[in-house]
Design a protein around this motif. Structure first.
Motif, PDB file in Angstrom:
ATOM      1  N   ASP A  41      54.284  42.202  48.695  1.00 24.94           N
ATOM      2  CA  ASP A  41      53.666  41.062  49.383  1.00 24.94           C
ATOM      3  C   ASP A  41      53.965  39.726  48.705  1.00 24.94           C
ATOM      4  O   ASP A  41      53.418  38.697  49.078  1.00 24.94           O
ATOM      5  CB  ASP A  41      52.157  41.259  49.518  1.00 24.94           C
ATOM      6  N   GLY A  42      54.846  39.730  47.689  1.00 26.29           N
ATOM      7  CA  GLY A  42      55.266  38.502  47.036  1.00 26.29           C
ATOM      8  C   GLY A  42      54.426  38.075  45.842  1.00 26.29           C
ATOM      9  O   GLY A  42      54.719  37.069  45.206  1.00 26.29           O
ATOM     10  N   VAL A  43      53.399  38.824  45.517  1.00 26.74           N
ATOM     11  CA  VAL A  43      52.537  38.485  44.386  1.00 26.74           C
ATOM     12  C   VAL A  43      53.179  38.961  43.088  1.00 26.74           C
ATOM     13  O   VAL A  43      53.610  40.106  42.986  1.00 26.74           O
ATOM     14  CB  VAL A  43      51.134  39.115  44.563  1.00 26.74           C
ATOM     15  N   GLU A  44      53.258  38.062  42.100  1.00 29.61           N
ATOM     16  CA  GLU A  44      53.786  38.434  40.779  1.00 29.61           C
ATOM     17  C   GLU A  44      52.620  38.849  39.890  1.00 29.61           C
ATOM     18  O   GLU A  44      51.521  38.293  40.001  1.00 29.61           O
ATOM     19  CB  GLU A  44      54.538  37.267  40.165  1.00 29.61           C
ATOM     20  N   GLN A  45      52.890  39.810  38.997  1.00 28.10           N
ATOM     21  CA  GLN A  45      51.825  40.343  38.168  1.00 28.10           C
ATOM     22  C   GLN A  45      52.341  40.784  36.807  1.00 28.10           C
ATOM     23  O   GLN A  45      53.538  41.065  36.650  1.00 28.10           O
ATOM     24  CB  GLN A  45      51.125  41.502  38.872  1.00 28.10           C
ATOM     25  N   ILE A  46      51.412  40.839  35.861  1.00 26.46           N
ATOM     26  CA  ILE A  46      51.661  41.389  34.536  1.00 26.46           C
ATOM     27  C   ILE A  46      50.480  42.272  34.156  1.00 26.46           C
ATOM     28  O   ILE A  46      49.402  42.184  34.769  1.00 26.46           O
ATOM     29  CB  ILE A  46      51.840  40.288  33.458  1.00 26.46           C
ATOM     30  N   TYR A  47      50.694  43.096  33.138  1.00 31.76           N
ATOM     31  CA  TYR A  47      49.649  43.956  32.596  1.00 31.76           C
ATOM     32  C   TYR A  47      49.657  43.850  31.080  1.00 31.76           C
ATOM     33  O   TYR A  47      50.713  43.729  30.464  1.00 31.76           O
ATOM     34  CB  TYR A  47      49.901  45.421  32.974  1.00 31.76           C
ATOM     35  N   PHE A  48      48.468  43.926  30.491  1.00 29.31           N
ATOM     36  CA  PHE A  48      48.335  43.988  29.039  1.00 29.31           C
ATOM     37  C   PHE A  48      47.022  44.687  28.724  1.00 29.31           C
ATOM     38  O   PHE A  48      46.216  44.957  29.618  1.00 29.31           O
ATOM     39  CB  PHE A  48      48.394  42.588  28.404  1.00 29.31           C
ATOM     40  N   LYS A  49      46.820  45.003  27.447  1.00 33.39           N
ATOM     41  CA  LYS A  49      45.632  45.747  27.034  1.00 33.39           C
ATOM     42  C   LYS A  49      44.688  44.865  26.226  1.00 33.39           C
ATOM     43  O   LYS A  49      45.129  43.998  25.485  1.00 33.39           O
ATOM     44  CB  LYS A  49      46.028  46.951  26.177  1.00 33.39           C
ATOM     45  N   ASP A  50      43.412  45.157  26.374  1.00 32.74           N
ATOM     46  CA  ASP A  50      42.424  44.507  25.524  1.00 32.74           C
ATOM     47  C   ASP A  50      42.348  45.285  24.201  1.00 32.74           C
ATOM     48  O   ASP A  50      43.060  46.284  24.032  1.00 32.74           O
ATOM     49  CB  ASP A  50      41.081  44.382  26.248  1.00 32.74           C
ATOM     50  N   PRO A  51      41.526  44.867  23.239  1.00 28.28           N
ATOM     51  CA  PRO A  51      41.491  45.543  21.936  1.00 28.28           C
ATOM     52  C   PRO A  51      41.118  47.024  21.987  1.00 28.28           C
ATOM     53  O   PRO A  51      41.449  47.777  21.070  1.00 28.28           O
ATOM     54  CB  PRO A  51      40.441  44.753  21.155  1.00 28.28           C
ATOM     55  N   ASP A  52      40.451  47.472  23.054  1.00 31.54           N
ATOM     56  CA  ASP A  52      40.075  48.878  23.180  1.00 31.54           C
ATOM     57  C   ASP A  52      41.027  49.679  24.054  1.00 31.54           C
ATOM     58  O   ASP A  52      40.779  50.849  24.332  1.00 31.54           O
ATOM     59  CB  ASP A  52      38.650  48.986  23.721  1.00 31.54           C
ATOM     60  N   GLY A  53      42.121  49.061  24.493  1.00 36.09           N
ATOM     61  CA  GLY A  53      43.115  49.775  25.286  1.00 36.09           C
ATOM     62  C   GLY A  53      42.879  49.745  26.786  1.00 36.09           C
ATOM     63  O   GLY A  53      43.592  50.410  27.534  1.00 36.09           O
ATOM     64  N   TYR A  54      41.879  48.982  27.250  1.00 39.93           N
ATOM     65  CA  TYR A  54      41.693  48.838  28.694  1.00 39.93           C
ATOM     66  C   TYR A  54      42.816  47.972  29.250  1.00 39.93           C
ATOM     67  O   TYR A  54      43.148  46.935  28.684  1.00 39.93           O
ATOM     68  CB  TYR A  54      40.351  48.175  29.015  1.00 39.93           C
ATOM     69  N   TRP A  55      43.388  48.402  30.366  1.00 39.45           N
ATOM     70  CA  TRP A  55      44.461  47.646  31.000  1.00 39.45           C
ATOM     71  C   TRP A  55      43.898  46.491  31.804  1.00 39.45           C
ATOM     72  O   TRP A  55      42.872  46.626  32.481  1.00 39.45           O
ATOM     73  CB  TRP A  55      45.294  48.543  31.915  1.00 39.45           C
ATOM     74  N   ILE A  56      44.563  45.357  31.724  1.00 40.35           N
ATOM     75  CA  ILE A  56      44.197  44.163  32.470  1.00 40.35           C
ATOM     76  C   ILE A  56      45.427  43.698  33.233  1.00 40.35           C
ATOM     77  O   ILE A  56      46.511  43.582  32.667  1.00 40.35           O
ATOM     78  CB  ILE A  56      43.715  43.046  31.526  1.00 40.35           C
ATOM     79  N   GLU A  57      45.247  43.450  34.517  1.00 39.61           N
ATOM     80  CA  GLU A  57      46.298  42.853  35.342  1.00 39.61           C
ATOM     81  C   GLU A  57      45.948  41.388  35.560  1.00 39.61           C
ATOM     82  O   GLU A  57      44.790  41.053  35.804  1.00 39.61           O
ATOM     83  CB  GLU A  57      46.368  43.544  36.703  1.00 39.61           C
ATOM     84  N   VAL A  58      46.948  40.528  35.467  1.00 41.21           N
ATOM     85  CA  VAL A  58      46.795  39.134  35.892  1.00 41.21           C
ATOM     86  C   VAL A  58      47.919  38.866  36.880  1.00 41.21           C
ATOM     87  O   VAL A  58      49.075  39.189  36.615  1.00 41.21           O
ATOM     88  CB  VAL A  58      46.826  38.154  34.704  1.00 41.21           C
ATOM     89  N   ASN A  59      47.552  38.297  38.014  1.00 41.83           N
ATOM     90  CA  ASN A  59      48.541  38.017  39.059  1.00 41.83           C
ATOM     91  C   ASN A  59      48.319  36.622  39.621  1.00 41.83           C
ATOM     92  O   ASN A  59      47.370  35.934  39.258  1.00 41.83           O
ATOM     93  CB  ASN A  59      48.486  39.098  40.144  1.00 41.83           C
ATOM     94  N   ASN A  60      49.220  36.227  40.497  1.00 42.12           N
ATOM     95  CA  ASN A  60      49.124  34.911  41.106  1.00 42.12           C
ATOM     96  C   ASN A  60      48.752  34.978  42.587  1.00 42.12           C
ATOM     97  O   ASN A  60      49.135  34.114  43.366  1.00 42.12           O
ATOM     98  CB  ASN A  60      50.421  34.106  40.898  1.00 42.12           C
ATOM     99  N   SER A  61      47.982  36.000  42.950  1.00 41.73           N
ATOM    100  CA  SER A  61      47.600  36.139  44.362  1.00 41.73           C
ATOM    101  C   SER A  61      46.619  35.076  44.764  1.00 41.73           C
ATOM    102  O   SER A  61      45.873  34.533  43.954  1.00 41.73           O
ATOM    103  CB  SER A  61      46.987  37.527  44.613  1.00 41.73           C
ATOM    104  N   LYS A  62      46.605  34.783  46.011  1.00 41.37           N
ATOM    105  CA  LYS A  62      45.610  33.922  46.622  1.00 41.37           C
ATOM    106  C   LYS A  62      44.680  34.817  47.403  1.00 41.37           C
ATOM    107  O   LYS A  62      45.130  35.635  48.208  1.00 41.37           O
ATOM    108  CB  LYS A  62      46.261  32.901  47.566  1.00 41.37           C
ATOM    109  N   LEU A  63      43.401  34.694  47.161  1.00 41.69           N
ATOM    110  CA  LEU A  63      42.445  35.539  47.868  1.00 41.69           C
ATOM    111  C   LEU A  63      42.342  35.078  49.311  1.00 41.69           C
ATOM    112  O   LEU A  63      41.994  33.942  49.585  1.00 41.69           O
ATOM    113  CB  LEU A  63      41.093  35.483  47.181  1.00 41.69           C
ATOM    114  N   GLU A  64      42.656  35.968  50.220  1.00 40.47           N
ATOM    115  CA  GLU A  64      42.636  35.631  51.644  1.00 40.47           C
ATOM    116  C   GLU A  64      42.008  36.768  52.418  1.00 40.47           C
ATOM    117  O   GLU A  64      42.065  37.919  52.007  1.00 40.47           O
ATOM    118  CB  GLU A  64      44.051  35.415  52.173  1.00 40.47           C
ATOM    119  N   ASP A  65      41.400  36.452  53.527  1.00 40.79           N
ATOM    120  CA  ASP A  65      40.917  37.477  54.445  1.00 40.79           C
ATOM    121  C   ASP A  65      42.070  37.938  55.315  1.00 40.79           C
ATOM    122  O   ASP A  65      42.883  37.139  55.745  1.00 40.79           O
ATOM    123  CB  ASP A  65      39.795  36.928  55.334  1.00 40.79           C
ATOM    124  N   PHE A  66      42.115  39.205  55.578  1.00 40.41           N
ATOM    125  CA  PHE A  66      43.172  39.749  56.423  1.00 40.41           C
ATOM    126  C   PHE A  66      42.662  39.997  57.808  1.00 40.41           C
ATOM    127  O   PHE A  66      41.584  40.324  58.065  1.00 40.41           O
ATOM    128  CB  PHE A  66      43.721  41.053  55.831  1.00 40.41           C
TER     129      PHE A  66
END
Length: 135
Positions: free
Chosen positions: A110-135
């Motif tokens: 859908d064209g959204v770019e994203q990355i993943y990284f871990k917090d100090p306890d190993g939980y995965w976090i995604e950060v993306n550039n999506s725009k929140l929209e209603d479908f």
């Protein structure tokens, strides 16, 4: 068939078990920019933080082990993904794309770019550039 949320449900918080409450609190404050808030009087083993949209994460100090994988993750969006990536690099926070390739993004269909990284306890976090929209 289309369903509706007749009760107005909205995201309130996620709760995470963490090994070192102060290390996790520092990460969520200093890396993600969340604000520490009152923890409802729950005591010293609980720290609460909130994102700019008021969604909270409740950090709970515990020795309990939890299984972690990228398929189960927290996700946040930003209009400045590449600025955030540069910030992560300066903070020496390693990130990867969904396929596990280090120091790069991926683009969803859908064209959204994203990355993943871990917090100090190993939980995965995604950060993306999506725009929140209603479908």
């Amino acid at each position: 068939m289309e369903t509706q949320n007749h009760f107005g449900l909205q995201k309130d918080h996620d709760a995470l078990l963490v090994a070192d409450l102060q290390v996790s609190l520092q990460f969520y404050r200093d890396i993600l920019g969340f604000k520490e808030i009152y923890n409802a009087g729950l005591g010293e083993k609980f720290k609460w933080v909130k994102a700019s949209n008021d969604v909270q994460i409740h950090l709970i100090e515990s020795n309990e082990k939890t299984e972690k994988n990228k398929g189960v993750h927290l996700a946040f969006n930003t209009s400045n993904l590449f600025g955030f990536i540069e910030f992560l690099r300066k903070q020496n926070v390693a990130f990867e794309n969904s396929a596990g390739i280090a120091d790069t993004t991926n683009t969803r269909p859908d064209g959204v770019e994203q990355i993943y990284f871990k917090d100090p306890d190993g939980y995965w976090i995604e950060v993306n550039n999506s725009k929140l929209e209603d479908f």
